[in-house]
Design a protein around this motif. Structure first.
Motif, short mmCIF file in Angstrom:
data_model
loop_
_atom_site.label_atom_id
_atom_site.label_comp_id
_atom_site.label_asym_id
_atom_site.label_seq_id
_atom_site.Cartn_x
_atom_site.Cartn_y
_atom_site.Cartn_z
N LEU A 184 0.73 -1.18 0.14
CA LEU A 184 -0.17 0.10 0.08
C LEU A 184 0.89 1.15 -0.12
CD1 LEU A 184 -2.66 1.52 0.24
CD2 LEU A 184 -2.48 1.17 2.72
N LYS A 185 1.70 1.42 1.07
CA LYS A 185 2.55 2.46 1.00
C LYS A 185 3.58 2.71 -0.27
CE LYS A 185 6.85 4.03 3.68
NZ LYS A 185 7.57 3.69 5.06
N GLU A 186 4.16 1.56 -0.71
CA GLU A 186 4.82 1.55 -2.27
C GLU A 186 3.84 2.31 -3.47
OE1 GLU A 186 8.12 1.11 -2.58
OE2 GLU A 186 8.33 0.64 -0.26
N TYR A 187 2.65 1.73 -3.52
CA TYR A 187 1.88 1.99 -4.44
C TYR A 187 1.41 3.50 -4.25
CZ TYR A 187 1.02 -2.25 -7.00
OH TYR A 187 1.47 -3.45 -7.81
N GLU A 188 1.25 3.98 -2.78
CA GLU A 188 0.99 5.66 -2.69
C GLU A 188 2.03 5.99 -3.12
OE1 GLU A 188 -2.44 5.13 0.87
OE2 GLU A 188 -0.27 5.36 1.34
N ASN A 189 3.33 5.92 -2.84
CA ASN A 189 4.48 6.61 -3.21
C ASN A 189 4.73 6.89 -4.59
OD1 ASN A 189 5.23 7.39 -0.25
ND2 ASN A 189 6.42 5.43 -0.42
N MET A 190 4.22 5.75 -5.54
CA MET A 190 4.22 5.74 -6.89
C MET A 190 3.26 6.35 -7.56
SD MET A 190 6.34 2.22 -7.68
CE MET A 190 5.18 1.19 -6.80
N TRP A 191 2.32 7.04 -6.75
CA TRP A 191 0.99 7.71 -7.23
C TRP A 191 0.01 6.84 -7.94
CZ3 TRP A 191 3.46 12.18 -10.14
CH2 TRP A 191 4.19 13.12 -9.43
N ARG A 192 0.09 5.50 -7.56
CA ARG A 192 -0.73 4.67 -8.27
C ARG A 192 -2.13 4.36 -7.42
NH1 ARG A 192 3.46 -0.17 -10.69
NH2 ARG A 192 2.24 -0.08 -12.36
N ILE A 193 -2.84 5.46 -7.43
CA ILE A 193 -4.04 5.46 -6.61
C ILE A 193 -4.86 4.32 -6.59
CG2 ILE A 193 -5.70 7.10 -5.67
CD1 ILE A 193 -2.85 8.19 -5.04
N GLU A 194 -5.30 4.14 -7.75
CA GLU A 194 -6.40 3.07 -7.79
C GLU A 194 -5.75 1.71 -7.38
OE1 GLU A 194 -8.40 0.85 -11.48
OE2 GLU A 194 -8.26 2.85 -11.84
N LYS A 195 -4.80 1.21 -7.46
CA LYS A 195 -4.13 0.07 -7.03
C LYS A 195 -4.05 0.14 -5.37
CE LYS A 195 -1.90 -1.87 -10.90
NZ LYS A 195 -0.67 -2.53 -11.63
N ALA A 196 -3.56 1.37 -4.90
CA ALA A 196 -3.46 1.54 -3.65
C ALA A 196 -4.72 1.67 -2.83
CB ALA A 196 -2.99 2.90 -3.18
N GLU A 197 -5.97 2.06 -3.40
CA GLU A 197 -7.35 1.94 -3.14
C GLU A 197 -7.81 0.58 -2.77
OE1 GLU A 197 -10.28 2.97 -0.83
OE2 GLU A 197 -8.75 4.55 -1.40
N LYS A 198 -7.58 -0.38 -3.65
CA LYS A 198 -7.90 -1.64 -3.82
C LYS A 198 -7.32 -2.37 -2.56
CE LYS A 198 -9.12 -2.23 -8.34
NZ LYS A 198 -9.18 -3.14 -9.64
N ILE A 199 -5.98 -2.06 -2.39
CA ILE A 199 -5.25 -2.64 -1.19
C ILE A 199 -5.77 -2.16 0.08
CG2 ILE A 199 -2.81 -2.95 -0.22
CD1 ILE A 199 -1.64 -2.70 -2.84
N ARG A 200 -6.13 -0.94 -0.10
CA ARG A 200 -6.61 -0.35 1.53
C ARG A 200 -7.81 -1.05 1.65
NH1 ARG A 200 -6.23 4.42 -0.12
NH2 ARG A 200 -4.29 5.00 0.99
N GLU A 201 -8.83 -1.12 0.63
CA GLU A 201 -10.20 -1.97 0.68
C GLU A 201 -9.91 -3.39 1.38
OE1 GLU A 201 -12.32 -1.77 -2.86
OE2 GLU A 201 -12.33 0.32 -2.92
N LYS A 202 -8.97 -4.06 0.88
CA LYS A 202 -8.79 -5.47 1.41
C LYS A 202 -8.27 -5.45 2.86
CE LYS A 202 -7.58 -9.98 1.42
NZ LYS A 202 -8.69 -10.74 1.56
N LEU A 203 -7.17 -4.48 3.14
CA LEU A 203 -6.83 -4.35 4.68
C LEU A 203 -7.99 -4.09 5.41
CD1 LEU A 203 -3.37 -2.54 3.71
CD2 LEU A 203 -3.73 -4.80 4.95
N ASN A 204 -8.86 -3.11 5.08
CA ASN A 204 -9.73 -2.81 5.87
C ASN A 204 -10.92 -3.94 6.11
OD1 ASN A 204 -8.86 -0.03 6.15
ND2 ASN A 204 -10.10 0.87 4.72
N SER A 205 -11.25 -4.78 4.97
CA SER A 205 -12.03 -5.85 5.11
C SER A 205 -11.39 -6.87 6.04
CB SER A 205 -12.45 -6.46 3.92
OG SER A 205 -11.61 -6.90 3.25
N SER A 206 -10.14 -6.96 6.05
CA SER A 206 -9.62 -8.03 6.68
C SER A 206 -9.61 -7.75 8.37
CB SER A 206 -8.08 -8.11 6.33
OG SER A 206 -7.93 -8.79 5.10
N ARG A 207 -9.66 -6.52 8.71
CA ARG A 207 -9.54 -5.88 9.98
C ARG A 207 -11.18 -5.67 10.26
NH1 ARG A 207 -5.87 -1.29 7.90
NH2 ARG A 207 -3.84 -2.35 8.06
N GLY A 208 -12.02 -5.91 9.39
CA GLY A 208 -13.60 -5.85 9.81
C GLY A 208 -13.87 -4.56 9.96
N GLU A 209 -13.34 -3.68 9.22
CA GLU A 209 -13.96 -2.27 9.16
C GLU A 209 -14.85 -1.93 7.87
OE1 GLU A 209 -10.35 0.21 8.84
OE2 GLU A 209 -9.24 -0.63 10.61
#
Length: 125
Positions: A100-125
């Motif tokens: 997630l951090k790497e994709y955000e640093n490279m401005w790959r926002i769409e991929k970063a958002e998909k990873i963020r969604e996966k992390l949030n769902s894994s945490r039950g958010e």
């Protein structure tokens, strides 16, 4: 790791010069392009290109990418690597939080958002 990302038909290996030379000995019969330095507005590194059964393998060293503040990342950043079992292989990869951090640093926002969604769902958010 359970994130539905569109992937390319290649494999990127980021390593150092010593391991690049060792890999070249193993993959020499598949070489398409020998080591050269390349720089774009987003990335810069030395790289070798191989093709193994229609899959392009790019081996890079001194790899850097442009950060969101327009500075360059550190070369071959050292991050915590985990091993993930896939079929019969143990694949070394970055943890999702680091991806997630790497994709955000490279401005790959769409991929970063998909990873963020996966992390949030894994945490039950």
């Amino acid at each position: 790791q359970g994130v539905d990302l569109i992937t390319s038909e290649d494999i990127d290996i980021i390593t150092n010069k010593i391991w690049t030379e060792k890999l070249d000995k193993l993959l020499s019969k598949y070489v398409v392009k020998k080591s050269e330095y390349s720089s774009t507005d987003k990335y810069r590194s030395f790289f070798w290109i191989y093709e193994i059964e229609w899959i392009q393998v790019e081996v890079m060293w001194e790899f850097q990418y442009r950060l969101s503040d327009w500075w360059w990342s550190k070369e071959n950043q050292i991050n915590k690597i985990m091993n993930k079992k896939y079929d019969w292989m143990n694949l070394p990869m970055l943890e999702l939080e680091q991806e997630l951090k790497e994709y955000e640093n490279m401005w790959r926002i769409e991929k970063a958002e998909k990873i963020r969604e996966k992390l949030n769902s894994s945490r039950g958010e």
